[in-house]
Write a protein that holds these residues in place. Sequence first.
Motif, PDB file in Angstrom:
ATOM      1  N   GLY A  66       0.954  -1.113  -0.319  1.00  0.00           N
ATOM      2  CA  GLY A  66      -0.196  -0.002  -0.052  1.00  0.00           C
ATOM      3  C   GLY A  66       1.207   0.834  -0.221  1.00  0.00           C
ATOM      4  O   GLY A  66       0.349   2.025  -0.675  1.00  0.00           O
ATOM      5  N   LEU A  67       2.119   0.861   0.662  1.00  0.00           N
ATOM      6  CA  LEU A  67       2.808   1.978   0.337  1.00  0.00           C
ATOM      7  C   LEU A  67       3.619   2.480  -0.612  1.00  0.00           C
ATOM      8  O   LEU A  67       3.723   3.874  -1.152  1.00  0.00           O
ATOM      9  N   ALA A  68       3.706   1.076  -0.799  1.00  0.00           N
ATOM     10  CA  ALA A  68       5.187   1.688  -2.643  1.00  0.00           C
ATOM     11  C   ALA A  68       3.705   2.326  -3.771  1.00  0.00           C
ATOM     12  O   ALA A  68       3.991   3.136  -3.818  1.00  0.00           O
ATOM     13  N   VAL A  69       2.803   1.613  -3.454  1.00  0.00           N
ATOM     14  CA  VAL A  69       1.222   2.195  -4.897  1.00  0.00           C
ATOM     15  C   VAL A  69       1.676   3.945  -4.345  1.00  0.00           C
ATOM     16  O   VAL A  69       0.704   3.915  -5.436  1.00  0.00           O
ATOM     17  N   GLN A  70       1.344   4.034  -2.841  1.00  0.00           N
ATOM     18  CA  GLN A  70       0.261   6.109  -2.458  1.00  0.00           C
ATOM     19  C   GLN A  70       2.073   6.010  -3.245  1.00  0.00           C
ATOM     20  O   GLN A  70       1.800   7.756  -3.601  1.00  0.00           O
ATOM     21  N   ALA A  71       3.208   5.736  -2.464  1.00  0.00           N
ATOM     22  CA  ALA A  71       4.300   6.244  -3.186  1.00  0.00           C
ATOM     23  C   ALA A  71       5.152   6.733  -4.987  1.00  0.00           C
ATOM     24  O   ALA A  71       4.611   7.715  -5.449  1.00  0.00           O
ATOM     25  N   VAL A  72       3.989   6.283  -5.470  1.00  0.00           N
ATOM     26  CA  VAL A  72       3.887   6.067  -6.801  1.00  0.00           C
ATOM     27  C   VAL A  72       3.134   6.936  -7.390  1.00  0.00           C
ATOM     28  O   VAL A  72       2.815   7.532  -8.356  1.00  0.00           O
ATOM     29  N   VAL A  73       1.078   7.472  -7.146  1.00  0.00           N
ATOM     30  CA  VAL A  73       0.353   7.979  -7.009  1.00  0.00           C
ATOM     31  C   VAL A  73       1.065   9.090  -7.066  1.00  0.00           C
ATOM     32  O   VAL A  73       0.833  10.268  -7.024  1.00  0.00           O
ATOM     33  N   ASP A  74       2.201   9.622  -5.666  1.00  0.00           N
ATOM     34  CA  ASP A  74       2.467  10.844  -5.236  1.00  0.00           C
ATOM     35  C   ASP A  74       3.916  10.998  -5.507  1.00  0.00           C
ATOM     36  O   ASP A  74       3.830  12.310  -5.537  1.00  0.00           O
ATOM     37  N   ARG A  75       4.325  10.059  -6.550  1.00  0.00           N
ATOM     38  CA  ARG A  75       5.807   9.768  -7.247  1.00  0.00           C
ATOM     39  C   ARG A  75       6.515  11.232  -6.537  1.00  0.00           C
ATOM     40  O   ARG A  75       7.122  11.557  -6.490  1.00  0.00           O
ATOM     41  N   SER A  76       6.909  10.172  -5.363  1.00  0.00           N
ATOM     42  CA  SER A  76       7.912  10.054  -4.140  1.00  0.00           C
ATOM     43  C   SER A  76       8.707   9.090  -4.439  1.00  0.00           C
ATOM     44  O   SER A  76       8.217   8.066  -4.050  1.00  0.00           O
ATOM     45  N   GLY A  77       9.658   9.349  -4.947  1.00  0.00           N
ATOM     46  CA  GLY A  77      10.946   8.444  -5.475  1.00  0.00           C
ATOM     47  C   GLY A  77      11.231   7.595  -3.968  1.00  0.00           C
ATOM     48  O   GLY A  77      11.964   6.724  -3.170  1.00  0.00           O
ATOM     49  N   SER A  78      11.378   9.233  -3.234  1.00  0.00           N
ATOM     50  CA  SER A  78      12.205   9.146  -1.778  1.00  0.00           C
ATOM     51  C   SER A  78      11.492   7.354  -0.821  1.00  0.00           C
ATOM     52  O   SER A  78      11.733   6.369  -0.106  1.00  0.00           O
ATOM     53  N   ARG A  79      10.125   7.608  -0.375  1.00  0.00           N
ATOM     54  CA  ARG A  79       9.343   6.967   0.171  1.00  0.00           C
ATOM     55  C   ARG A  79       8.854   5.479  -0.728  1.00  0.00           C
ATOM     56  O   ARG A  79       8.862   4.593  -0.099  1.00  0.00           O
ATOM     57  N   LEU A  80       9.664   5.573  -2.238  1.00  0.00           N
ATOM     58  CA  LEU A  80       8.843   4.311  -3.212  1.00  0.00           C
ATOM     59  C   LEU A  80      10.390   3.230  -2.782  1.00  0.00           C
ATOM     60  O   LEU A  80      10.192   2.439  -2.350  1.00  0.00           O
ATOM     61  N   ALA A  81      11.593   4.101  -2.314  1.00  0.00           N
ATOM     62  CA  ALA A  81      13.021   3.306  -1.787  1.00  0.00           C
ATOM     63  C   ALA A  81      12.525   2.440  -0.276  1.00  0.00           C
ATOM     64  O   ALA A  81      13.143   2.057   0.022  1.00  0.00           O
ATOM     65  N   LEU A  82      12.332   3.534   0.395  1.00  0.00           N
ATOM     66  CA  LEU A  82      12.247   3.536   2.037  1.00  0.00           C
ATOM     67  C   LEU A  82      11.070   2.116   1.668  1.00  0.00           C
ATOM     68  O   LEU A  82      11.395   1.642   2.300  1.00  0.00           O
ATOM     69  N   THR A  91      -7.606   6.975   0.520  1.00  0.00           N
ATOM     70  CA  THR A  91      -6.757   6.823  -0.476  1.00  0.00           C
ATOM     71  C   THR A  91      -6.757   5.558  -1.701  1.00  0.00           C
ATOM     72  O   THR A  91      -6.840   4.319  -0.990  1.00  0.00           O
ATOM     73  N   VAL A  92      -6.229   5.477  -2.733  1.00  0.00           N
ATOM     74  CA  VAL A  92      -6.166   4.340  -3.384  1.00  0.00           C
ATOM     75  C   VAL A  92      -5.299   3.172  -2.544  1.00  0.00           C
ATOM     76  O   VAL A  92      -5.572   1.831  -2.345  1.00  0.00           O
ATOM     77  N   GLY A  93      -3.975   3.826  -2.148  1.00  0.00           N
ATOM     78  CA  GLY A  93      -3.078   3.475  -1.450  1.00  0.00           C
ATOM     79  C   GLY A  93      -4.184   2.370  -0.151  1.00  0.00           C
ATOM     80  O   GLY A  93      -3.347   1.206   0.031  1.00  0.00           O
ATOM     81  N   GLU A  94      -4.035   3.299   0.663  1.00  0.00           N
ATOM     82  CA  GLU A  94      -5.213   2.870   1.905  1.00  0.00           C
ATOM     83  C   GLU A  94      -5.720   1.493   1.155  1.00  0.00           C
ATOM     84  O   GLU A  94      -6.283   0.163   2.238  1.00  0.00           O
ATOM     85  N   LEU A  95      -6.325   1.730   0.186  1.00  0.00           N
ATOM     86  CA  LEU A  95      -7.689   0.387   0.002  1.00  0.00           C
ATOM     87  C   LEU A  95      -6.694  -1.057  -0.753  1.00  0.00           C
ATOM     88  O   LEU A  95      -7.111  -2.060  -0.121  1.00  0.00           O
ATOM     89  N   VAL A  96      -5.682  -0.486  -1.478  1.00  0.00           N
ATOM     90  CA  VAL A  96      -4.842  -1.559  -1.571  1.00  0.00           C
ATOM     91  C   VAL A  96      -4.156  -2.691  -0.773  1.00  0.00           C
ATOM     92  O   VAL A  96      -4.075  -3.758  -0.626  1.00  0.00           O
ATOM     93  N   THR A  97      -4.237  -1.026   0.877  1.00  0.00           N
ATOM     94  CA  THR A  97      -3.829  -2.104   1.749  1.00  0.00           C
ATOM     95  C   THR A  97      -4.228  -2.779   2.768  1.00  0.00           C
ATOM     96  O   THR A  97      -4.350  -4.422   2.726  1.00  0.00           O
ATOM     97  N   VAL A  98      -5.567  -2.387   2.740  1.00  0.00           N
ATOM     98  CA  VAL A  98      -6.796  -2.730   3.230  1.00  0.00           C
ATOM     99  C   VAL A  98      -7.139  -3.984   2.460  1.00  0.00           C
ATOM    100  O   VAL A  98      -6.918  -5.413   2.906  1.00  0.00           O
TER     101      VAL A  98
END
Length: 601
Positions: free
Chosen positions: A56-72, A285-292
């Motif tokens: 879920g965090l990875a999906v949300q990082a992609v949606v938000d275009r955050s490379g640092s969060r995606l790496a984390l 968010t979409v990431g939260e839905l995917v996570t749950v």
Amino acid sequence: MQIQDLPYSDPGVPDARSGPRFLWWLWRNQLGGQLKSLAWGLLHFVSVSALPFCVGLAVQAVVDRSGSRLALTGGLMLLCGTGIAVGDTFLHRAAVTNWITAAARVQQLLARKAAELGSALTRRVAAGEVVAVSTGDVEKIGWFVEAVSRFTAAALTVVVVGVGLLVYQPALGIVVAAGLPVVALAVLPLLPRATRRADVQREKAGRATELASDTVAGLRVLRGIGGEELFLDRYRRASQEVRHAAVRSARMWSLISAVQVLLPGLLLIAVVWHGIGLARQGRITVGELVTVYSAVMVLNYPLRHFEEIAMAYSFSRPSAKRAARVLTLQRSTATAGTREAELPGGDLYDPVTGLLAPAGRLTAVVCGDPDAAGRLAERLGGHPTEPGRSVLLGQVALDELPLDSARTAVLVQDKDPVLLSGTLRDLLDVPFSGAVRATDALAAAQCGDVLEALVQGAPAGADPMDAHITERGRSLSGGQRQRLALARSLVTDPGVLVLDEPTSAVDSHTEARIADGLRQVRSGRTTVVFTSSPLLLDRADRVVLVHDGEAVAVGEHRELLGSEPRYRAVVTRETDDEQTAAEESALVGARQEREAMEESA
């Protein structure tokens, strides 16, 4: 306790008041291993359950275009993968160790109880049940004991994930929290019926095993009377009953498995349906839905352990109950005794019958009742299955000695000794004094033809001591088995040797040679032989007639044969009519002789 440390030096004193108490006792005695399994299980299940949050965090990082969060998130997923691999590996090792060590503990307890009870075990418990307890039941008990820690880890993981979802996304977490108890506990109403069907299956399987054991043991006799097909038909019917019971039990467990698949699926549909509505409203968010969604899907893995623990308990409860029933059996005398361990010597005396076997002499005992003779022979060994006054060796009561000391002082060979599978060398590898060599014992027991039979088919020059003996010596005749058992007893060379009908299955010529060999090997040692064979009786130093539970006559064979009608009736196999006719003939002869003397006077 590790597998390489088995067997246990002391398996402990079990709580055998009931099946569940016995299972709880086993679990408590493996607390260290259970805690290890629980820790590794938590690492594994929590790592598996954390993956959806990472996704879920990875999906949300992609949606938000955050490379640092995606790496984390990638680093967190690597950490979870490592936790899954390490946890699963060591969980498996801990679980297998717990299973094997629990099964080994039960086997040692059963073996100790069997050694303690001796022949009394199969008198109180059916042979088929003993086989079922010592084989399949041991595995099922071990399965439940090791499954408890894995189930605990799975249950804690479900609780942690449920609480985490409530904190992470309360709107969907409430749906999951409400559905999880239903999914986990839905199978409970089905368990009593599944347990009853499993009990029926085990009962029928035990009966079939007992029937098979009896059929195999008596196959030689069955073939002689043409009854093997009758018993095979009985076993076929019993095995079909087991199959039908197993199918009915499997149907119930398949229904439980279907419920365990259906309900999590319905919960997943409900979460997705509700989550889509929340996402459209912008509340999640979409990431939260995917996570749950992923978390609920992954929860199916730990939830499967709820079904496993229910199945393990259902199968192990009757097994533990049977094992506990065997472990609660007690001897009539305390095996620990009330005296210090010692090896007494002197005359062997039974105060119940008045039987006296002088030290260093061969005493033959004639008893018209074979069952009474067997009970008396057992009592002479000390610690009998039936309570009563103790036999004395010297001035020491054998029942007051520890069981090991009594068995070392007096060895009793019953009329149906058991030969264990293995080589002849293994058979004769028993505690011994060293005074009697194996070759001398085999020669005294007239085992020459037995050795020839054992080496048939072996390469020329093969050592007969390495010849293989099949289970219970079934490849040998009754007389051959009897002579090998006698040789084993002679090798032991105990201070007192009690033999119950040691030559009942051999011919008269062999019996005469065995009688001479027995006198030679046991010279100067106390030996008691229960027999009605004139060949053995004629070579005994002393013969005792036991009639109606009392020693009524003592003397030599030829002396008793002429002076004691009851002795003569047993030894010569006279019927009551023949004995009466002989007595009447003797009276008539005496009367005629007296009349002739009166006439001559």
